[in-house]
Write an enzyme that holds these catalytic residues in place. Structure first.
Site: not given
Ligand code: MEV
Length: 316
Positions: A112, A155
């Site tokens: 994602s 991330d």
């Protein structure tokens, strides 16, 4: 506004090395980018619809009517990325966005975050708008918070900067680490973890035991800073010990599982000197140091670490 017809950007996945969960509460973590990339092709089309073509779904919506809550889960991050970009730059043109993933989302490599970064990078290229890494991070972080409400953004930093980073929540600190060699094995537990649920679970534990849990986070933060030194010195004995300590602290937060214990024990039996879960816990991957010899009962993934951050790719 000037624009190109079509662009292709790719961004890497990530692997948390040290400091998960504590990073959400202001402590540092260490993350490395993995050489598994997601590509996003971004194309200008007529009209005002955004057409998303993801591996498992096609979806379209008017650019000024994007509703993240109502959108199918497979396209939420792409649409959140488009919405942030469109709002910031006042764009309401039709777009076709095709995403191509080199990795399964089940490994927990951050598909994602990689897709969010690739789409916002591609949109800047398409409209020929210059953007710094920090600005790109801020936009991507907002898009991710719009979808899932929680997360440190580590991330996204890995997907943008690449390499190995020391990171503090919300991008308060993003420091690339010069590490020559990273002899870490990546073991897949076979089970997909649910990050949002585990982050909430830890937050509830903290509500019940604030002093104790904050103390554990502080210890994890200290492990991260020692790990930074050990990594810089390629001191694998130290790093193995720090991995095991970090794993113990994560266990005390309740995010490890019997499966993680079993796989860790199996890895230790064949040579792992240090091992810990990587990411939210509950499954996904483990990171291990030490040469794994002989027959293994678990899956070691062939993954390159310290991969390059987001970049433009050629398209046909
Ligand atoms: C999840 O991969 C890592 C956590 O620290 C959450 C986050 O930093 O966003 C648990």
């Amino acid at each position: 506004m000037k624009s190109m017809k079509k662009t292709r950007s790719s961004a890497p996945g990530k692997l948390m090395l040290f400091g998960e969960h504590a990073v959400v509460y202001g402590h540092p973590c260490i993350v490395t980018a993995v050489d598994q990339r997601i590509n996003a092709e971004v194309e200008l089309i007529g009209g005002d619809e955004v057409e998303v073509i993801a591996p498992s779904i096609k979806f379209s919506v008017a650019i000024n009517k994007i509703d993240i809550l109502q959108a199918p889960k497979e396209v939420k991050f792409v649409l959140a990325a488009v919405r942030i970009f469109a709002k910031k730059h006042g764009i309401n043109k039709g777009l076709k966005i095709t995403t191509i993933s080199a990795f399964a989302s089940s490994f927990g490599f951050g598909s994602s975050s990689a897709v969010t970064v690739a789409v916002i990078h591609g949109l800047h290229e398409l409209f020929e708008i210059k953007v710094t890494k920090k600005e790109l991070f801020e936009m991507c972080y907002q898009a991710v918070l719009d979808v899932q409400g929680v997360g440190s953004g580590f991330d996204l930093a890995a997907a943008i900067w690449g390499g190995t980073l020391l990171f503090v929540t919300g991008g308060k600190k993003i420091e690339p680490l010069a590490i020559e060699n990273l002899p870490i094995s990546v073991i897949f537990t076979g089970v997909k973890a649910d990050t949002v649920t585990l982050v909430k679970q830890v937050s509830e534990l903290r509500d019940r035991h604030p002093k104790i849990v904050d103390g554990i986070f502080k210890q994890i933060g200290a492990v991260v800073l020692s790990a930074q030194v050990a990594l810089a010195n390629s001191d694998w004995n130290q790093l193995s010990e720090l991995m095991n300590i970090n794993q113990g602290l994560l266990e005390s937060l309740g995010v490890s599982t019997p499966l993680i214990h079993r796989v860790s024990d199996e890895a230790k039996e064949v040579g792992a000197t240090g091992i810990k879960l990587s990411g939210a816990g509950g499954g996904d991957c483990l990171v291990a140091l030490g040469e794994l010899k002989g027959q293994r009962k678990f899956d070691v993934l062939e993954i390159g670490l310290q991969a390059a951050g987001v970049r433009s790719e050629k398209y046909e």
